[in-house]
Design a protein around this motif. Structure first.
Motif, mmCIF file in Angstrom:
data_model
loop_
_atom_site.group_PDB
_atom_site.id
_atom_site.type_symbol
_atom_site.label_atom_id
_atom_site.label_comp_id
_atom_site.label_asym_id
_atom_site.label_seq_id
_atom_site.Cartn_x
_atom_site.Cartn_y
_atom_site.Cartn_z
ATOM 1 N N ALA A 1 2.481 19.374 60.185
ATOM 2 C CA ALA A 1 1.461 20.341 59.779
ATOM 3 C C ALA A 1 0.592 19.754 58.681
ATOM 4 C CB ALA A 1 2.114 21.639 59.301
ATOM 5 N N ILE A 2 -0.618 20.291 58.557
ATOM 6 C CA ILE A 2 -1.573 19.888 57.524
ATOM 7 C C ILE A 2 -1.954 21.117 56.713
ATOM 8 C CG2 ILE A 2 -3.867 18.921 57.073
ATOM 9 C CD1 ILE A 2 -3.631 17.444 59.751
ATOM 10 N N LYS A 3 -1.942 20.986 55.396
ATOM 11 C CA LYS A 3 -2.309 22.094 54.493
ATOM 12 C C LYS A 3 -3.724 21.865 53.958
ATOM 13 C CE LYS A 3 -1.998 25.510 51.489
ATOM 14 N NZ LYS A 3 -1.165 25.345 50.301
ATOM 15 N N LEU A 4 -4.566 22.892 54.083
ATOM 16 C CA LEU A 4 -5.941 22.851 53.598
ATOM 17 C C LEU A 4 -6.239 24.105 52.779
ATOM 18 C CD1 LEU A 4 -7.582 21.725 56.976
ATOM 19 C CD2 LEU A 4 -7.101 20.267 55.005
ATOM 20 N N TYR A 5 -7.347 24.081 52.068
ATOM 21 C CA TYR A 5 -7.760 25.217 51.237
ATOM 22 C C TYR A 5 -9.208 25.565 51.542
ATOM 23 C CZ TYR A 5 -3.702 24.240 48.229
ATOM 24 O OH TYR A 5 -2.440 24.041 47.743
ATOM 25 N N ILE A 6 -9.461 26.864 51.708
ATOM 26 C CA ILE A 6 -10.860 27.294 51.816
ATOM 27 C C ILE A 6 -11.328 27.996 50.548
ATOM 28 C CG2 ILE A 6 -10.524 29.613 52.847
ATOM 29 C CD1 ILE A 6 -12.954 28.854 54.685
ATOM 30 N N ASP A 7 -10.392 28.603 49.797
ATOM 31 C CA ASP A 7 -10.801 29.302 48.574
ATOM 32 C C ASP A 7 -9.705 29.221 47.540
ATOM 33 O OD1 ASP A 7 -8.952 31.148 49.550
ATOM 34 O OD2 ASP A 7 -10.311 32.869 49.529
ATOM 35 N N GLY A 8 -9.847 30.010 46.473
ATOM 36 C CA GLY A 8 -8.879 30.012 45.390
ATOM 37 C C GLY A 8 -8.065 31.283 45.353
ATOM 38 N N ALA A 9 -7.718 31.725 44.143
ATOM 39 C CA ALA A 9 -6.835 32.879 43.966
ATOM 40 C C ALA A 9 -7.602 34.064 43.391
ATOM 41 C CB ALA A 9 -5.683 32.509 43.049
ATOM 42 N N LEU A 10 -7.071 35.252 43.644
ATOM 43 C CA LEU A 10 -7.724 36.465 43.166
ATOM 44 C C LEU A 10 -7.651 36.585 41.651
ATOM 45 C CD1 LEU A 10 -9.122 39.004 44.463
ATOM 46 C CD2 LEU A 10 -6.971 40.187 44.023
ATOM 47 N N GLY A 11 -6.494 36.223 41.061
ATOM 48 C CA GLY A 11 -6.323 36.386 39.615
ATOM 49 C C GLY A 11 -7.331 35.606 38.813
ATOM 50 N N SER A 12 -7.698 34.417 39.302
ATOM 51 C CA SER A 12 -8.682 33.589 38.607
ATOM 52 C C SER A 12 -10.092 33.790 39.166
ATOM 53 C CB SER A 12 -8.290 32.114 38.727
ATOM 54 O OG SER A 12 -8.168 31.728 40.088
ATOM 55 N N ARG A 13 -10.242 34.812 39.986
ATOM 56 C CA ARG A 13 -11.507 35.140 40.654
ATOM 57 C C ARG A 13 -12.030 33.971 41.481
ATOM 58 N NH1 ARG A 13 -12.058 37.237 35.540
ATOM 59 N NH2 ARG A 13 -12.127 39.513 35.341
ATOM 60 N N GLY A 14 -11.096 33.231 42.079
ATOM 61 C CA GLY A 14 -11.482 32.133 42.950
ATOM 62 C C GLY A 14 -11.442 32.499 44.419
ATOM 63 N N ALA A 15 -10.795 33.626 44.768
ATOM 64 C CA ALA A 15 -10.765 34.077 46.163
ATOM 65 C C ALA A 15 -12.191 34.358 46.621
ATOM 66 C CB ALA A 15 -9.897 35.322 46.286
ATOM 67 N N TRP A 16 -12.537 33.889 47.814
ATOM 68 C CA TRP A 16 -13.914 33.966 48.330
ATOM 69 C C TRP A 16 -14.119 35.311 49.009
ATOM 70 C CZ3 TRP A 16 -16.097 30.249 52.655
ATOM 71 C CH2 TRP A 16 -17.488 30.271 52.622
ATOM 72 N N LEU A 17 -15.031 36.111 48.464
ATOM 73 C CA LEU A 17 -15.234 37.482 48.921
ATOM 74 C C LEU A 17 -16.580 37.653 49.633
ATOM 75 C CD1 LEU A 17 -13.982 39.511 45.804
ATOM 76 C CD2 LEU A 17 -12.654 38.693 47.778
ATOM 77 N N ILE A 18 -16.641 38.648 50.505
ATOM 78 C CA ILE A 18 -17.885 38.994 51.206
ATOM 79 C C ILE A 18 -18.816 39.763 50.275
ATOM 80 C CG2 ILE A 18 -18.849 40.384 53.084
ATOM 81 C CD1 ILE A 18 -16.273 39.647 54.660
ATOM 82 N N GLU A 19 -18.254 40.719 49.564
ATOM 83 C CA GLU A 19 -18.996 41.453 48.541
ATOM 84 C C GLU A 19 -18.538 40.948 47.175
ATOM 85 O OE1 GLU A 19 -21.417 43.496 49.202
ATOM 86 O OE2 GLU A 19 -21.106 43.416 51.387
ATOM 87 N N PRO A 20 -19.358 41.090 46.135
ATOM 88 C CA PRO A 20 -18.987 40.533 44.831
ATOM 89 C C PRO A 20 -17.760 41.217 44.226
ATOM 90 C CG PRO A 20 -20.959 41.892 44.645
ATOM 91 C CD PRO A 20 -20.685 41.732 46.107
ATOM 92 N N TYR A 21 -17.192 40.560 43.242
ATOM 93 C CA TYR A 21 -16.048 41.121 42.531
ATOM 94 C C TYR A 21 -16.438 42.434 41.867
ATOM 95 C CZ TYR A 21 -12.880 37.220 43.195
ATOM 96 O OH TYR A 21 -12.030 36.295 43.745
#
Length: 574
Positions: free
Chosen positions: A323-343
């Motif tokens: 398996a291969i591990k990749l990342y598209i975004d970050g974490a919610l706590g650091s506001r790195g999770a990629w959202l459709i609408e703003p935080y």
């Protein structure tokens, strides 16, 4: 002696051989271990509950009633009398970080810090044991769990001054609980050459105050501005010391797993150099917990090396790499999770796309050509949406490729319209029950009530739509504790009278499936692991409480009594 007597003696001798062989064929094999008088959940749908089982060599020899299994007892058989205790397949940790877990048992533990002052005090005391110039490392702080809120702060983050004051001569890195941000003191920023003129790297943020001065927090890809200098410091060690330190961390991680009943561990991302070390340890029979390792390395390294790094079920199935591990975004706590609408609590911010989608697509294309599974970290609803689109595009490009079992790691926040797409595309959701209750205090603050209710940790919606969920703790982000994780999965309880949208909780059986057979399915190992069936590896945990039936308030008091891996007792409670 006459010929007649010789024939009679020969005839009797042959009868004895025939009788002896017939008798041996009728007798059951002698087991190495039998477990009797228990409540054993097998996770085998054809025979879900039994009283006893027998182990021969490293596999399940038979399951059944105590009387049936007693037939396998011989002179050298070890007998474990459960006296009504509960046993089940060993827990499969479906998403955690092996080296990170080992490091967390060495570094300063900041998980219990209730305030920024607590962090300062912990690091100040630790600093006394370090020579000037040595790096101090900690992990586990979370600004949303500080009470009182640090003053001054930027977006809830404290400012480095008080930390820098107690560590003037030592560079400090403190990893956020999520691993998606770090806190650095003035000395670390000085070494890295960070000042108000330093620009954000692609996919990362240097958090600055109103005057443009870095406060010490580096989010997502900005972490590397500091950590590369720490890595340079570590690389000054001899190769033997580097190897020895890694082995120490690996062994500490194994020990932590075994005492918690973890028998298999999905390692969510290691570079090729660590996989090389794990292969060497495996060849020397020095791996004690089954590892399913995802490769996390540069695109160029993947292109060069991938074809030589598929290891499936090696050495009694103690190391698999496919398996291969990749990342598209970050974490919610650091506001790195990629959202459709703003935080909800930072209206100008949508999170981060940490790996360009074109790069992800290129690696996915490489993976499917080489029959590798893809596991992409996606937390925000935009991140999950883009990964589902990417997977669908790749699957349509290669229609002859079947049973791929590609995964989304975390899948924490989803649009309603994307929930059905998991099962439609055959995507496995590798989720962590404990993240729900751990993150709950700030989820509504980040997303707002409506988004949180509709799409945050929606296990029930996913399961009802036919999605396979495998469970884990994401250690060292959370403690390596499957009991707490199971409790979070079946209660979603935050405090005595507070639950996080409990209509989305799992049933107890669903939660145990997510921690056993589903983890095996997610790693293509359901024919070997995940249930206690004849011929499968004997990986078993014995617990002090019946997790299916004990009162809810007794779940958290459950203790691991035995951990058995590959037919050997590796842990026994005192």
């Amino acid at each position: 002696m006459n010929i007649k007597l010789v024939f009679i003696m020969l005839f009797l001798f042959l009868l004895q051989i025939i009788f002896t062989n017939c008798k041996d064929d009728d007798m059951p094999e002698q087991a190495d271990i039998v477990i009797i008088n228990g409540k054993i959940l097998t996770m085998d749908s054809t025979n879900m509950f039994v009283e006893a089982l027998a182990i021969k060599d490293n596999k399940i020899l038979s399951v059944g009633t105590t009387n049936e299994i007693k037939e396998f007892i011989g002179n050298s058989t070890q007998i474990i009398n459960l006296n009504g205790k509960f046993a089940m397949p060993g827990f499969i940790e479906s998403h955690a970080h092996l080296i990170g877990l080992g490091e967390s048992l060495i570094y300063a533990d900041l998980k219990k810090a209730k305030s920024w002052d607590d962090v300062i005090n912990i690091i100040s005391d630790l600093n006394k044991n370090f020579k000037p110039g040595e790096w101090i490392v900690g992990r586990g702080w979370h600004q949303e769990k500080f009470n009182p809120v640090p003053t001054p702060n930027v977006n809830g983050y404290p400012i480095h001054n008080s930390l820098s004051k107690v560590t003037p001569n030592n560079p400090v890195i403190l990893y956020h609980a999520s691993g998606h941000a770090i806190f650095a003191n003035a000395k670390a920023m000085e070494i890295a050459g960070i000042d108000k003129n330093t620009k954000n790297p692609e996919g990362g943020t240097i958090v600055k105050d109103e005057n443009g001065n870095p406060i010490g927090v580096f989010e997502e890809n900005a972490e590397k501005l500091i950590t590369k200098f720490y890595e340079d410091y570590l690389n000054k060690r001899s190769q033997e010391q580097i190897r020895s330190d890694y082995i120490k961390k690996i062994q500490l991680a194994f020990d932590e797993c075994i005492k918690n009943g973890i028998t298999s561990f999905h390692d969510a991302g290691e570079p090729f150099e660590i996989i090389d070390l794990l292969k060497q340890l495996n060849d020397s029979s020095k791996i004690s917990v089954r590892l399913y390792v995802m490769i996390n390395d540069s695109k160029n390294n993947l292109k060069e090396k991938l074809k030589d790094y598929k290891f499936i079920n090696t050495k009694d199935n103690f190391l698999t790499v496919r398996a291969i591990k990749l990342y598209i975004d970050g974490a919610l706590g650091s506001r790195g999770a990629w959202l459709i609408e703003p935080y909800n609590d930072l209206k100008s911010h949508y999170g981060s796309n940490v790996t360009p989608i074109n790069d992800l697509e290129e690696i996915c294309d490489l993976a499917i050509k080489n029959d590798f599974q893809i596991c992409i970290h996606a937390i925000g609803d935009r991140g999950n949406y883009e990964v589902l689109n990417l997977y669908e595009k790749i699957f349509n490009k290669y229609p002859d490729k079947k049973d791929l079992r590609w995964r989304i790691e975390h899948a924490q926040h989803l649009q309603e319209k994307d929930i059905k797409r998991f099962s439609q595309l055959g995507i496995i959701a590798a989720m962590q029950g404990i993240h729900c209750t751990s993150d709950a205090p700030f989820v509504i603050e980040r997303l707002g009530e409506k988004r949180a209710e509709e799409g945050a940790y929606v296990w029930r919606k996913l399961i009802d739509n036919g999605t396979i969920i495998c469970n884990g703790t994401d250690a060292p982000v959370e403690n390596m504790n499957p009991i707490k994780n199971f409790y979070a999965s079946v209660t979603r309880k935050i405090s005595d009278d507070n639950y996080f949208f409990p209509e989305q909780k799992m049933t107890r059986l669903e939660a145990l499936k997510s921690y056993t057979i589903n983890g095996a399915i997610a790693s293509f190992q359901e024919n070997l692991l995940g249930s206690l069936s004849k011929g499968k590896f004997a990986d078993i945990v014995v617990l002090s409480n019946d997790l299916l039936n004990c009162p809810e308030d007794e779940i958290l008091s459950t203790k691991v009594l035995y951990t058995i891996i590959n037919g050997k007792i590796l842990y026994r409670a005192n």
